[in-house]
Design a protein around this motif. Structure first.
Motif, PDB file in Angstrom:
ATOM      1  N   LEU A   1       0.855  -1.188   0.000  1.00 44.28           N
ATOM      2  CA  LEU A   1       0.000   0.000   0.000  1.00 44.28           C
ATOM      3  C   LEU A   1       0.894   1.241   0.000  1.00 44.28           C
ATOM      4  N   PRO A   2       1.639   1.448  -1.094  1.00 45.26           N
ATOM      5  CA  PRO A   2       2.623   2.555  -1.089  1.00 45.26           C
ATOM      6  C   PRO A   2       1.968   3.926  -1.057  1.00 45.26           C
ATOM      7  N   GLU A   3       0.819   4.091  -1.674  1.00 45.69           N
ATOM      8  CA  GLU A   3       0.200   5.416  -1.682  1.00 45.69           C
ATOM      9  C   GLU A   3      -0.200   5.831  -0.274  1.00 45.69           C
ATOM     10  N   GLN A   4      -0.796   4.907   0.507  1.00 47.62           N
ATOM     11  CA  GLN A   4      -1.149   5.231   1.889  1.00 47.62           C
ATOM     12  C   GLN A   4       0.102   5.467   2.731  1.00 47.62           C
ATOM     13  N   ALA A   5       1.145   4.692   2.446  1.00 46.26           N
ATOM     14  CA  ALA A   5       2.405   4.905   3.166  1.00 46.26           C
ATOM     15  C   ALA A   5       2.964   6.290   2.874  1.00 46.26           C
ATOM     16  N   GLY A   6       2.866   6.724   1.604  1.00 46.22           N
ATOM     17  CA  GLY A   6       3.350   8.055   1.265  1.00 46.22           C
ATOM     18  C   GLY A   6       2.606   9.145   2.007  1.00 46.22           C
ATOM     19  N   LEU A   7       1.301   8.979   2.181  1.00 44.25           N
ATOM     20  CA  LEU A   7       0.532   9.967   2.924  1.00 44.25           C
ATOM     21  C   LEU A   7       0.986  10.036   4.383  1.00 44.25           C
ATOM     22  N   ILE A   8       1.240   8.850   5.004  1.00 49.11           N
ATOM     23  CA  ILE A   8       1.712   8.838   6.389  1.00 49.11           C
ATOM     24  C   ILE A   8       3.076   9.513   6.490  1.00 49.11           C
ATOM     25  N   PHE A   9       3.991   9.215   5.539  1.00 58.05           N
ATOM     26  CA  PHE A   9       5.324   9.839   5.548  1.00 58.05           C
ATOM     27  C   PHE A   9       5.212  11.341   5.351  1.00 58.05           C
ATOM     28  N   PHE A  10       4.379  11.766   4.439  1.00 66.29           N
ATOM     29  CA  PHE A  10       4.233  13.194   4.143  1.00 66.29           C
ATOM     30  C   PHE A  10       3.687  13.928   5.363  1.00 66.29           C
TER      31      PHE A  10
ATOM     32  N   CYS B   1       4.080  13.176   8.517  1.00 70.79           N
ATOM     33  CA  CYS B   1       5.077  13.329   9.578  1.00 70.79           C
ATOM     34  C   CYS B   1       6.350  13.997   9.065  1.00 70.79           C
ATOM     35  N   ARG B   2       6.277  14.579   7.827  1.00 76.18           N
ATOM     36  CA  ARG B   2       7.351  15.370   7.221  1.00 76.18           C
ATOM     37  C   ARG B   2       8.581  14.528   6.910  1.00 76.18           C
ATOM     38  N   ALA B   3       8.377  13.252   6.670  1.00 79.98           N
ATOM     39  CA  ALA B   3       9.471  12.419   6.160  1.00 79.98           C
ATOM     40  C   ALA B   3       9.338  12.409   4.645  1.00 79.98           C
ATOM     41  N   PHE B   4       9.775  13.564   4.000  1.00 82.85           N
ATOM     42  CA  PHE B   4       9.454  13.774   2.584  1.00 82.85           C
ATOM     43  C   PHE B   4      10.226  12.856   1.664  1.00 82.85           C
ATOM     44  N   GLU B   5      11.433  12.485   2.029  1.00 85.57           N
ATOM     45  CA  GLU B   5      12.198  11.586   1.157  1.00 85.57           C
ATOM     46  C   GLU B   5      11.502  10.216   1.071  1.00 85.57           C
ATOM     47  N   LYS B   6      11.081   9.693   2.227  1.00 89.66           N
ATOM     48  CA  LYS B   6      10.369   8.424   2.201  1.00 89.66           C
ATOM     49  C   LYS B   6       9.008   8.570   1.507  1.00 89.66           C
ATOM     50  N   ALA B   7       8.407   9.741   1.675  1.00 87.88           N
ATOM     51  CA  ALA B   7       7.132   9.976   1.006  1.00 87.88           C
ATOM     52  C   ALA B   7       7.318   9.998  -0.503  1.00 87.88           C
ATOM     53  N   LEU B   8       8.436  10.638  -0.996  1.00 84.71           N
ATOM     54  CA  LEU B   8       8.697  10.686  -2.442  1.00 84.71           C
ATOM     55  C   LEU B   8       8.884   9.274  -2.996  1.00 84.71           C
ATOM     56  N   ASP B   9       9.651   8.482  -2.319  1.00 88.89           N
ATOM     57  CA  ASP B   9       9.858   7.112  -2.787  1.00 88.89           C
ATOM     58  C   ASP B   9       8.540   6.325  -2.821  1.00 88.89           C
ATOM     59  N   ALA B  10       7.697   6.519  -1.789  1.00 87.03           N
ATOM     60  CA  ALA B  10       6.428   5.798  -1.752  1.00 87.03           C
ATOM     61  C   ALA B  10       5.504   6.253  -2.882  1.00 87.03           C
ATOM     62  N   PHE B  11       5.486   7.579  -3.174  1.00 84.13           N
ATOM     63  CA  PHE B  11       4.619   8.068  -4.251  1.00 84.13           C
ATOM     64  C   PHE B  11       5.120   7.615  -5.612  1.00 84.13           C
ATOM     65  N   LEU B  12       6.443   7.585  -5.786  1.00 79.33           N
ATOM     66  CA  LEU B  12       6.986   7.077  -7.053  1.00 79.33           C
ATOM     67  C   LEU B  12       6.628   5.604  -7.231  1.00 79.33           C
ATOM     68  N   MET B  13       6.655   4.878  -6.139  1.00 75.81           N
ATOM     69  CA  MET B  13       6.329   3.454  -6.208  1.00 75.81           C
ATOM     70  C   MET B  13       4.858   3.246  -6.581  1.00 75.81           C
ATOM     71  N   SER B  14       3.958   4.108  -6.105  1.00 72.98           N
ATOM     72  CA  SER B  14       2.542   3.947  -6.370  1.00 72.98           C
ATOM     73  C   SER B  14       2.099   4.600  -7.671  1.00 72.98           C
ATOM     74  N   GLY B  15       2.981   5.452  -8.306  1.00 77.44           N
ATOM     75  CA  GLY B  15       2.608   6.134  -9.537  1.00 77.44           C
ATOM     76  C   GLY B  15       1.809   7.401  -9.309  1.00 77.44           C
TER      77      GLY B  15
END
Length: 1330
Positions: free
Chosen positions: A998-1007, A1009-1023
């Motif tokens: 569930l990378p898109e939901q993970a990206g939202l959680i990272f974003f 909590c301001r973990a933007f690098e992990k959020a970017l990777d998660a959003f790239l993974m989900s498209g």
């Protein structure tokens, strides 16, 4: 517990004939009597009371003309239409009754004393004056002759093993002198004995018995002979044995009489000559003599003909006929007919009818003939209130055995009360008035009516003896009937002396009014009498008034006291209505609701009245078990019935007892209910013992009393009666009675609530106060279930009487527990402590924490008062309801270690195990202690909450618990968003979501909590390229880095054919509009590509790329449409051919099934059976390589199933599937072609546009016109193979499977038979052409 009820009595007046009657025989085929006199034979018709034929034996000298002749026997021979007559002079004469021709077929010099024919009339036995027996055939050919008196015992002589002499054998208390006693001397026969032999045959004609006076001793002795006149056995010496002799037709016993020292007995012999049972006649010694004994054809009734002995004190002796029956090893005197003095009307002979088992013929002097028809009847009280004692009266001579089944179920011959009468009893009657249902009227043989009252009198009466409910030393706790008064019935004209049973069917209508019937002046006429009790004199008398004449013979009557109506049944089955309450009593035909006269198809021995659908209806039961309601036969296997309250109860030959509701029902419903023998979960049907009959039903109770053939009683509680009574109690709020009945009879206690939830919840306190037992309340709570038992186990017989469930969203058990607990706390919380605990435990989920809290409160309270429950007792009781391990865990969850130890001590746990654990917990800090307890109990959310309070030093343990138990959401609620703990938990949560794909939901959680690098990777993974760009902006990407990111994401989007999104990235972030335009052209996004061309003023691209792409796509569409059109036509043609071939095959099968087809009989029953693998197999043919375990092979088999290969059994279905796919694919091109047409026209390619539009339009029209042909309406209605339809037969199905291997389509392919729908709402064509 039945009595003999007189249905009909026919008294025939004397006729004018020569001589006096001596004997008679019944002509069953014509219903006439053949009477022998001293002059000849007289045939008498009882109906017309005329002499139909006279044959004089004096004309040819067979009888003397002076009237001194005597006929010793007469027998009707129906197959020869003749009568056989034997005279005392020794002549055996055959008389033709049509021609009156006489033939002497034999003559005996010594004279004849007896002539007896076998039951099958194949043999005739003659006893001569020389004490010999002559056996002849029916053609009067002698078989053998033998002396009556034989010295030998017979072939059945007992065998002695010769163990010692009599002197050396043990003689018991008699002592040794018993060995020297001389044998008892046999006294001679009675002085009144006629010394004539008596002959009786067994019912099957294989043996006969002869009673004769021995010349040596002068005493009678019984000998049993075989059918071949071979002596079998000789009876043991019986002093005082008399002349009467009768062999029971069933063959078990031989009846005779014995004059003993102080009594007169009827004794029974076995075939081996030994005595077997007896009963005493109700006369003093030397008072009467027994003339004859006669069994009826069913071996049920023994008729005893007696005459008083003439003496100085009794110059006019009387004659009696008594009817005895046996039940439960007791002999009952059911009827006693007193015929007055023998000089006035002496009995000549009597006989049971051969065809009608319960018809008795009595022939008297002066040519008077009586005919009595009897039937069995149960005399029971008819009350419907709880005060009715449920009396059943049994006649036994001069006693009435009265049993009150409400107080005690006493098996016969025992009873509750014995009512002693001065004379033998013939009829009993209970009042029809419900308020007087405990009273009883008794009609005895002296025509006196005795009234017994049951009005609460407990003192002993001289005429009433208390039976099984009390005796000497016992206090009688029930009311004892008392004799109020006796009333004399004066019939006038000395009628009671001539016909002892002139009145019959006595019915008690009102307190002082009886109804009775008697024969009218004509045989086919009945007079109805009103008997009014008058107590003006010291001895009451009965005034007979209001006689009403009925044309016909009344054989039964039943009464409805409410409407003052009596239903009369005539002998032909017609039902008449007698309005006895009117000013002028009248008799009118009984009419049904349709206006037709009610007539039973056959006369009934038992009738009753009841209301069905507001109409008063007549019920009837014949002696052949046919059951009628009005004139409709509803069953043919009913053995007994009774109407109780609003129920009809019947017993059947299938050994069942059915209870059917008469409320809100119809005749058809009753007929169908009686016809159903097996209804699952039905309360109307239950099994009973073989041959059981209904005795009575206790009113306002659940007891149904049955009597089995051997005579003993059985009490059952029929489920329908039980539930009906329980429903009444619940409606009256009589919870205690309902609860005790349900508990005793194993009715589920949920029914107390389910019957009427609203009423129960409104009266919970009433329920608790009535029950007033902690154990009973606990039992009620323990049985509670969510199931509605009025819909499953106990559905009501009348669906309209159901009550609505309580309108609440709460669960049923929780609702009851809460209501009960509130009521018990209001009444007395200390008294109902255990029940309150039960109400907590029964809830869902169980409130064990609350229960333990209450136990802790009990422990902390002051010392227990009287009647209160201690904590120890409460805990001990709780362990019966809850598993001790579960209770231990819940007690540990209260964090009260004293309570934990108290529970643990009641369990099987080892103190060495739990004490160290508890001591370790006690040493911990409070919050960490509770965390450890909750973690031990696997209450992880609570453990997380307590661990949060332990401080930051335990955060690593906190985070590990969150990761182990996936408690991320609960953990995030415990910290503020800006804290580092919150970020750590969020990062862990995001990584968990990535693992769960569930990378898109993970990206939202990272974003978040301001973990933007992990959020970017998660959003790239989900498209999610928009969120990825937002994350990149938060990371402050440079333009080059952002362009590189955009190009990377555009490449991935173009691979997913998301050309529009990729073009936006290239144009806006990579600044490469040319590449963006090329992607748009590749994706056929013509409008967006044209916009970018003119935005960046690159019109040169129109010539180089745009227009060539347009033309190429146009050509591709044309080629695709042409290919689809050709494929559609080809498949459609092939489908028509396949269907035609299959229709031919079906026609051949139908021809094969023609009736005159010689091969139609070749298929056996077994060959017509189609196995489950044939009809439901997933594959069309056997393939050993196909395995259900391999998904790859399953997909391969699915592809094979819908193969387009010619000859495939499912080729037509495969063709339907591919044709549907073609239609849907072409219809889906409309939007794409519309956009293409616009741009072709825009750039002047009108010809190409017109060509494309015309091609698509022709293809769509072809498909639209052929859709009804391909998907016909018949195909949609019956997609299955017609071979298996309703018109198919076993042979046609077998032939289809064996010859053509035709199978039905799978269920999942049913959507293939639905035609595809064309979207006609889309406007895709350009109107410029039109």
């Amino acid at each position: 517990m039945r009595n003999l009820k007189l249905l009909r009595t026919q008294e025939f007046q004397p006729v004018q004939a020569l001589g006096n009657p001596q004997c008679f025989s019944i002509r069953t085929d014509r219903g006439t009597l053949l009477i022998g006199t001293e002059y000849g034979i007289v045939e008498l018709d009882p109906v017309t009371q005329e002499v139909t034929n006279e044959v004089y034996l004096t004309a040819e000298g067979f009888l003397p003309e002076d009237g001194s002749g005597h006929i010793v026997g007469i027998e009707d021979l129906p197959d020869q239409e003749s009568a056989c007559v034997a005279t005392a002079t020794g002549d055996v004469i055959l008389c033709n009754l049509n021609t009156n021709q006489l033939e002497c077929v034999g003559s005996v010099e010594g004279g004849l004393t007896v002539m007896s024919w076998s039951p099958d009339q194949e043999l005739v036995l003659l006893a001569t004056g020389q004490q010999t027996l002559i056996l002849m055939t029916r053609d009067f050919e002698p078989i053998t002759e033998s002396h009556i008196h034989q010295d030998d015992f017979g072939e059945g002589k007992f065998i002695t093993v010769g163990w010692g002499k009599k002197e050396t054998q043990f003689h018991g208390s008699a002592g040794k002198q018993a060995a020297h006693t001389k044998p008892m001397e046999m006294p001679p026969a009675s002085p009144w004995d006629d010394h004539r032999p008596r002959i009786t045959w067994r019912g099957d004609g294989q043996y006969f018995a002869v009673s004769a006076v021995c010349p040596g001793t002068g005493a009678r002795k019984i000998r049993v002979w075989s059918r071949e006149l071979v002596l079998q056995t000789t009876s043991e010496p019986v002093p005082g044995l008399e002349q009467a002799l009768a062999w029971k037709p069933s063959g078990s016993l031989i009846a005779s009489t014995q004059d003993k020292a102080n009594k007169h007995d009827v004794v029974f012999f076995e075939k081996n000559g030994l005595l077997h049972g007896e009963f005493t006649l109700p006369f003093e010694k030397g008072q009467v003599k027994v003339k004859e004994l006669l069994w009826n054809s069913e071996s049920v009734i023994l008729a005893v003909w007696l005459e008083e002995l003439k003496s100085e004190s009794n110059p006019q002796p009387k004659a009696y006929v008594q009817l005895w029956t046996a039940g439960n090893y007791h002999w009952y005197l059911k009827q006693s007919l007193h015929f007055g003095s023998s000089e006035d009307s002496p009995i000549v002979s009597l006989a049971w009818d051969r065809e009608i088992p319960y018809r008795l013929h009595v022939l008297c002097q002066q040519w008077r003939h009586f005919c009595y028809d009897w039937q069995w009847s149960t005399d029971r009280s008819t009350g419907e209130e709880a005060s009715d004692p449920a009396h059943v009266a049994v006649i036994d001579g001069d006693k009435v055995l009265l049993t009150a089944f409400r107080h005690a179920v006493v098996p016969p011959p025992l009873c509750t009360y014995v009512l002693q009468l001065p004379c033998t009893v013939n009829q009993v009657a209970f009042p029809m008035e419900p308020s007087r249902s405990g009273d009883l009227a008794v009609l005895d043989a002296s025509n006196r009516i005795s009234i017994f009252r049951s009005d609460g009198h407990v003192d002993k009466e001289p005429t009433v003896k208390v039976g099984a409910v009390g005796g000497s030393g016992f206090k009688v706790s029930v009311a004892v009937p008392r004799l109020e008064k006796s009333y004399r019935i004066d019939l006038g004209d000395n009628r009671e002396r001539k016909n002892p049973l002139g009145l019959r069917l006595v019915t008690w209508l009102q307190d002082d009014l009886f109804l009775a019937v008697s024969q009218g002046l004509l045989p086919a006429q009945t007079i109805i009498h009103h008997l009014n009790l008058s107590s003006s004199a010291e001895e009451g008398r009965v005034d007979i008034s209001s006689p009403v004449s009925v044309d016909g013979v009344v054989i039964s009557l039943c009464c409805d006291p409410k409407n003052k109506v009596v239903a009369l049944q005539l002998s032909d089955g017609q039902i008449m209505k007698y309005l006895w309450g009117a000013e002028m009593p009248t008799v009118i035909p009984w009419l049904s609701s349709s206006g037709a006269a009610v007539r039973f198809p056959s006369w009934c021995v038992q009738t009753a009245l009841a209301m069905i659908g507001g109409e008063e209806t007549v019920f009837g039961l014949t002696d052949r078990c046919r059951f009628f309601i009005n004139d409709v036969e509803v069953a043919s296997n009913v053995t007994s019935f009774a109407i109780h309250d609003e129920f009809l109860l019947v017993t059947t030959h299938s050994h069942t007892c059915q209870c059917l509701s008469l409320k809100n029902t119809s005749l058809k419903a009753l007929q169908s209910g009686l016809g159903s023998t097996s209804v699952p979960n039905s309360e109307t049907l239950r099994k009973v013992e073989r041959g059981s009959r209904i005795v009575t039903i206790v009113p306002q109770d659940t007891k149904l009393i049955l009597q089995v053939p051997r005579g003993n009683l059985e009490t059952i509680h029929h489920r329908a009666l039980v539930l009906a009574q329980v429903r009444k109690w619940l409606d009256r709020l009589q919870f205690k009675e309902a609860f005790e009945c349900m508990r005793k009879l194993r009715i589920n206690l949920n029914f107390i609530y389910d019957h009427n939830p609203k009423v129960f919840l409104e009266n919970v306190e009433t329920f608790i106060k009535q029950i007033d037992s902690v154990n009973y309340i606990n039992l009620f709570l323990a049985e509670l279930k969510e199931e509605d038992f009025t819909k499953t186990m106990y559905p009501p017989l009348d669906p309209s009487s159901t009550h609505e469930l309580h309108s609440s969203n709460s669960k049923k058990v929780d609702l009851i527990c809460d209501a009960m607990r509130t009521a018990m706390e209001n009444i007395s919380a200390s008294k109902y402590c255990l029940s309150i605990l039960t109400s907590h435990v029964k809830k869902s989920p169980p409130e064990l924490a609350t229960v333990l809290q209450r136990i802790r409160e009990l422990r902390e309270q002051a010392p227990a008062t009287a009647g209160s429950v201690s904590a120890e007792e409460a805990l001990k009781y709780l362990l019966y309801l809850v598993d001790v391990g579960e209770l231990y865990d819940h007690s540990l969850g209260t964090y009260d270690f004293d309570l934990v130890i108290m529970v643990a001590e009641k369990s099987q746990k080892d103190p060495k195990e739990y004490l160290p654990f508890l001591n370790k917990l006690k040493k911990m800090e409070s919050n960490y202690q509770r965390y450890c307890i909750d973690k031990y109990l696997k209450r992880y959310p609570k453990a997380l909450h307590h661990l949060r309070k332990c401080g930051a030093e335990h955060f690593s343990e906190f985070l590990n618990l969150v990761k182990d138990q996936n408690l991320y959401n609960e953990a995030l609620k415990l910290y503020l968003p800006d804290t580092p703990e919150y970020k750590a938990i969020s990062c862990a949560y995001g990584e968990y979501l990535i693992q769960k794909h569930l990378p898109e939901q993970a990206g939202l959680i990272f974003f978040r909590c301001r973990a933007f690098e992990k959020a970017l990777d998660a959003f790239l993974m989900s498209g999610s390229w928009q969120q990825a760009l937002c994350s990149a902006s938060e990371l402050c990407f440079t333009e080059d880095k952002l362009a590189s990111l955009a190009r990377s994401m555009a490449g991935k989007l173009s691979e997913k054919r998301k050309y529009t999104d990729a073009a936006i990235l290239l144009e806006q972030y990579a600044k490469d509009y040319e590449e963006a335009i090329l992607l748009l052209l590749e994706g056929a996004a013509w409008d967006e590509a044209l916009r970018l061309v003119y935005k960046y003023r690159r019109t040169d691209i129109l010539e180089t790329n745009f227009k060539p792409s347009l033309l190429e796509v146009q050509r591709n569409h044309l080629a695709f449409l042409e290919a689809q059109k050709a494929a559609f036509s080809r498949y459609r043609t092939r489908l028509s051919v396949v269907r035609e071939l299959k229709q031919q095959a079906r026609n051949e099968l139908l021809d094969f099934e023609a009736p005159n087809c010689p091969e139609s009989d070749l298929f056996s029953d077994t060959s017509s059976i189609v196995t489950a693998s044939d009809t439901s197999s997933k594959y069309t043919h056997s393939n050993s390589r196909i395995s259900a375990r391999s998904s790859k092979n399953r997909r391969k088999a699915e592809r094979k199933k819908h193969s387009l290969k010619e000859g495939n059994p499912l080729e037509d279905i495969a063709l339907l599937e591919v044709l549907g796919e073609i239609v849907r694919s072409v219809d889906g091109l409309k939007d794409e072609v519309h956009c293409l047409l616009k741009h072709l026209v825009l750039f002047g390619y009108d010809g190409q546009a017109q060509k494309l539009q015309q091609a698509l339009e022709e293809t769509l029209q072809l498909m639209e016109h052929t859709l009804p042909e391909i998907w016909s309406p018949d195909l949609q209605q019956s997609p299955a193979n017609p071979i298996l339809g309703p018109n198919s037969t076993a042979n046609s199905i077998t032939a289809a499977y064996s010859q053509q291997k035709m199978t039905t389509p799978a269920v999942q392919d049913s959507e293939l038979f639905i035609p595809p729908k064309l979207n006609k709402s889309t406007q895709w064509k350009l109107n410029w052409e039109q």
